[in-house]
Design a protein around this motif. Sequence first.
Motif, PDB file in Angstrom:
ATOM      1  N   PRO A 103      -5.530 -20.065  27.805  1.00  0.00           N
ATOM      2  CA  PRO A 103      -5.237 -20.661  26.492  1.00  0.00           C
ATOM      3  C   PRO A 103      -5.222 -19.590  25.410  1.00  0.00           C
ATOM      4  N   ALA A 104      -4.072 -18.964  25.202  1.00  0.00           N
ATOM      5  CA  ALA A 104      -3.971 -17.824  24.292  1.00  0.00           C
ATOM      6  C   ALA A 104      -3.642 -18.257  22.864  1.00  0.00           C
ATOM      7  N   THR A 105      -4.323 -17.662  21.893  1.00  0.00           N
ATOM      8  CA  THR A 105      -4.002 -17.845  20.482  1.00  0.00           C
ATOM      9  C   THR A 105      -3.374 -16.559  19.955  1.00  0.00           C
ATOM     10  N   PRO A 106      -2.618 -16.624  18.849  1.00  0.00           N
ATOM     11  CA  PRO A 106      -1.969 -15.418  18.327  1.00  0.00           C
ATOM     12  C   PRO A 106      -2.942 -14.295  18.019  1.00  0.00           C
ATOM     13  N   SER A 107      -4.138 -14.638  17.539  1.00  0.00           N
ATOM     14  CA  SER A 107      -5.120 -13.627  17.147  1.00  0.00           C
ATOM     15  C   SER A 107      -6.121 -13.325  18.245  1.00  0.00           C
ATOM     16  N   ASN A 108      -6.062 -14.071  19.357  1.00  0.00           N
ATOM     17  CA  ASN A 108      -7.036 -13.978  20.444  1.00  0.00           C
ATOM     18  C   ASN A 108      -8.414 -14.463  20.018  1.00  0.00           C
ATOM     19  N   VAL A 109      -8.496 -15.149  18.886  1.00  0.00           N
ATOM     20  CA  VAL A 109      -9.752 -15.744  18.411  1.00  0.00           C
ATOM     21  C   VAL A 109      -9.737 -17.226  18.781  1.00  0.00           C
ATOM     22  N   GLY A 112      -9.484 -15.948  12.431  1.00  0.00           N
ATOM     23  CA  GLY A 112      -9.226 -14.523  12.451  1.00  0.00           C
ATOM     24  C   GLY A 112      -8.820 -13.976  11.103  1.00  0.00           C
ATOM     25  N   LEU A 113      -9.090 -14.725  10.048  1.00  0.00           N
ATOM     26  CA  LEU A 113      -8.700 -14.303   8.696  1.00  0.00           C
ATOM     27  C   LEU A 113      -9.918 -13.859   7.904  1.00  0.00           C
ATOM     28  N   PRO A 114      -9.764 -12.873   7.024  1.00  0.00           N
ATOM     29  CA  PRO A 114     -10.904 -12.452   6.204  1.00  0.00           C
ATOM     30  C   PRO A 114     -11.306 -13.553   5.237  1.00  0.00           C
ATOM     31  N   ARG A 115     -12.590 -13.665   5.001  1.00  0.00           N
ATOM     32  CA  ARG A 115     -13.102 -14.681   4.093  1.00  0.00           C
ATOM     33  C   ARG A 115     -13.483 -14.022   2.766  1.00  0.00           C
ATOM     34  N   PRO A 116     -13.093 -14.611   1.627  1.00  0.00           N
ATOM     35  CA  PRO A 116     -13.495 -14.043   0.336  1.00  0.00           C
ATOM     36  C   PRO A 116     -14.999 -13.882   0.243  1.00  0.00           C
ATOM     37  N   ALA A 117     -15.444 -12.788  -0.357  1.00  0.00           N
ATOM     38  CA  ALA A 117     -16.871 -12.481  -0.396  1.00  0.00           C
ATOM     39  C   ALA A 117     -17.673 -13.556  -1.112  1.00  0.00           C
ATOM     40  N   ALA A 118     -17.070 -14.199  -2.128  1.00  0.00           N
ATOM     41  CA  ALA A 118     -17.815 -15.175  -2.916  1.00  0.00           C
ATOM     42  C   ALA A 118     -17.815 -16.556  -2.282  1.00  0.00           C
ATOM     43  N   ALA A 119     -17.031 -16.742  -1.248  1.00  0.00           N
ATOM     44  CA  ALA A 119     -16.926 -18.068  -0.654  1.00  0.00           C
ATOM     45  C   ALA A 119     -18.154 -18.378   0.191  1.00  0.00           C
ATOM     46  N   PRO A 120     -18.571 -19.639   0.244  1.00  0.00           N
ATOM     47  CA  PRO A 120     -19.697 -20.011   1.108  1.00  0.00           C
ATOM     48  C   PRO A 120     -19.301 -19.866   2.566  1.00  0.00           C
ATOM     49  N   ARG A 121     -20.308 -19.742   3.421  1.00  0.00           N
ATOM     50  CA  ARG A 121     -20.059 -19.591   4.849  1.00  0.00           C
ATOM     51  C   ARG A 121     -19.769 -20.963   5.462  1.00  0.00           C
ATOM     52  N   PRO A 122     -18.514 -21.229   5.874  1.00  0.00           N
ATOM     53  CA  PRO A 122     -18.241 -22.521   6.486  1.00  0.00           C
ATOM     54  C   PRO A 122     -18.759 -22.573   7.908  1.00  0.00           C
ATOM     55  N   ALA A 123     -19.155 -23.771   8.318  1.00  0.00           N
ATOM     56  CA  ALA A 123     -19.648 -23.936   9.678  1.00  0.00           C
ATOM     57  C   ALA A 123     -18.554 -24.433  10.604  1.00  0.00           C
ATOM     58  N   VAL A 124     -17.417 -24.874  10.035  1.00  0.00           N
ATOM     59  CA  VAL A 124     -16.404 -25.480  10.858  1.00  0.00           C
ATOM     60  C   VAL A 124     -15.019 -25.040  10.409  1.00  0.00           C
ATOM     61  N   ILE A 125     -14.052 -25.289  11.265  1.00  0.00           N
ATOM     62  CA  ILE A 125     -12.653 -25.066  10.923  1.00  0.00           C
ATOM     63  C   ILE A 125     -12.002 -26.434  10.748  1.00  0.00           C
ATOM     64  N   GLY A 126     -11.220 -26.592   9.737  1.00  0.00           N
ATOM     65  CA  GLY A 126     -10.515 -27.847   9.500  1.00  0.00           C
ATOM     66  C   GLY A 126      -9.103 -27.744  10.046  1.00  0.00           C
ATOM     67  N   VAL A 127      -8.738 -28.624  10.930  1.00  0.00           N
ATOM     68  CA  VAL A 127      -7.399 -28.614  11.513  1.00  0.00           C
ATOM     69  C   VAL A 127      -6.710 -29.931  11.185  1.00  0.00           C
TER      70      VAL A 127
END
Length: 230
Positions: A160-166, A215-230
């Motif tokens: 199951p390959a993703t473009p970023s391998n993440v 696989g994307l950088p997160r803005p430094a000021a943003a809170p740490r999310p626990a989940v991905i929204g799809v």
Amino acid sequence: LAGVAQAAGVQFRLGCHITALHQAGGAIDHVEITNEAGGYERVRGDAYVLALGAFSPLLAQPLGLRLPIYPAKGYSVTLPVRDAAAAYQVSLTDDEYKLVFSRYTSAQGDRLRIAGTAELNGYERALNAVRCEAIVRRVEQLFPGAGDASQAQFWSGLRPATPSNVPLIGKTRYGNLFLNTGHGTLGWTHACGSGKSIARIVSGLEPELDFAFCGLPRPAAAPRPAVIGV
């Protein structure tokens, strides 16, 4: 491990096929399966984790979830050990040919297993003789006489390959549907960490690792999310 899980209350349903995920009111209502007897059955739960590897997008698409996962077919060759002195003893990686070599002992005796290559051909799992023979030739080049090529067994599987391998690990737009899929070539490597993390997410806790799920950088000021929204 299965015994420990069963002792903790886990029920394994073997010989079943998941045919659909059904939603109602923004949540998964039930999973439709064909059971061991060949009949249809509805399975309900408080939460659902989609962990079907390369087949995850097929179940997610009818729900309007587009998962960036593509099946990358890989091959493996298993050979009986013919000359133990000529065979490798530890797991090796052939970076030039993108092959991984492992050694194991089964009820049938000592075996060499070599896996690798990537074929983009949809969900087709038919064996390509050219690819199979190329792997055997490479084994003979590196470890001549180590394995019995005349008894080679071939197998193919879909990564199951993703473009970023993440991998995709976390929550979806459906409140009780979670993802643990898209691990590419590292399913076994990431299995324990992914399992622990998705368990925390399903339980409403933040995972111990700071996942950048897409696989994307997160803005430094943003809170740490626990989940991905799809």
